[in-house]
Write an enzyme that holds these catalytic residues in place. Structure first.
Site, mmCIF file in Angstrom:
data_model
loop_
_atom_site.group_PDB
_atom_site.id
_atom_site.type_symbol
_atom_site.label_atom_id
_atom_site.label_comp_id
_atom_site.label_asym_id
_atom_site.label_seq_id
_atom_site.Cartn_x
_atom_site.Cartn_y
_atom_site.Cartn_z
ATOM 1 C CG HIS A 24 -10.231 1.890 -30.634
ATOM 2 N ND1 HIS A 24 -10.786 3.148 -30.735
ATOM 3 C CD2 HIS A 24 -9.719 1.812 -29.386
ATOM 4 C CE1 HIS A 24 -10.615 3.790 -29.593
ATOM 5 N NE2 HIS A 24 -9.967 3.002 -28.760
ATOM 6 C CG ASP B 109 -12.892 4.338 -33.062
ATOM 7 O OD1 ASP B 109 -13.205 3.145 -32.894
ATOM 8 O OD2 ASP B 109 -12.060 4.938 -32.354
ATOM 9 C CB SER C 170 -10.969 3.740 -25.803
ATOM 10 O OG SER C 170 -9.891 4.409 -26.372
#
Length: 257
Positions: A64, A109, A203
């Site tokens: 992402h 992910d 992230s």
């Protein structure tokens, strides 16, 4: 609320799915300049993420975090006063598991990036080892990143922050994250009492256990670091064969972009 832990500017983010973002290390301390030689700062279309160098030509981050204009910074500590051996690269190819960018909050992910040029090992640059086995419950692991250090405000540090958290029983995360499968390729990690967590801007960064990358920062609660709300990390060990196959040149099972 569940948040993907990226940092966006005022532009509208165009990701594989749209969701409010959140993740920096909350409850930690400034990392020692020599303890994160593998840590990568990723900028992409207004998004800030982390990443991990796994050899001189390859790195891992979250799917992402993908964007059209990715800039990868190695050997960085202070963003305001860069190290002399800092190196900047861009992706040569990006690989998604398995041949699809259609990941969900709980699955796929992960992104493997081949650099346009290898980086050189230096005082502040060196790769992190891939896992030899998965971590067990209660293992103490390290998180790090330039993400926000406040669970409720966007306060971003000049240097990465580090904290220790624990591998938590997957059932705890399944209780908080609806739809999370029992055999999901994720790790559940945090402090059940709260107070320490990855957060907005973290992230794609590493979850490090016993000197190996075991997880990739993916999804967490909002606000960050709440009691009994561990974060979810993509489980690197469950993708190990795929990673090694791509690096070895077998791209038949994936799609380079």
């Amino acid at each position: 609320m569940v948040l993907i832990r990226v940092l966006a500017n005022l532009l509208i983010l165009q990701l594989s799915y749209a969701q409010k973002s959140s993740e920096l290390v909350v409850g930690g301390h400034p990392c020692n300049i020599n303890e994160h030689r593998f840590l990568v700062l990723v900028y992409s279309d207004g998004i800030q993420c982390g990443g991990t160098l796994i050899n001189k030509e390859w790195m891992l981050t979250a799917a992402h975090c993908d964007g059209k204009k990715m800039k990868l910074q190695f050997g960085l500590h202070s963003k305001n006063v860069p190290n002399k051996d800092k190196q900047t690269r861009v992706p040569k190819k990006k690989y998604f598991f398995p041949c699809s960018k259609n990941f969900t909050k709980w699955d796929k992910d992960i992104m493997l990036i081949r650099l346009n040029h290898p980086v050189n090992n230096s005082t502040h640059i060196a790769p992190l080892s891939l896992p030899s086995k998965p971590p067990s419950q209660d293992t103490v692991c390290n998180i790090m990143g330039w993400g926000t250090i406040s669970p409720t405000k966007e306060i971003y540090p000049d240097v990465p922050h580090c904290a220790n958290i624990n591998i938590v029983d997957h059932a705890v995360c399944r209780a908080f994250y609806p739809g999370l499968l029992e055999k999901s390729k994720t790790l559940c990690a945090g402090i059940l009492e709260g107070g320490k967590d990855t957060c907005q801007g973290d992230s794609g960064g590493p979850l490090i256990c016993n000197g190996q990358i075991q997880g990739i920062v993916s999804v967490g609660g909002d606000p960050c670091a709440e009691p009994r709300v561990p974060a979810l990390y993509t489980k690197v060990f469950d993708h190990l064969d795929w990673i090694k196959s791509i690096i070895a040149g077998n791209t038949a099972a994936t799609c380079p972009l």
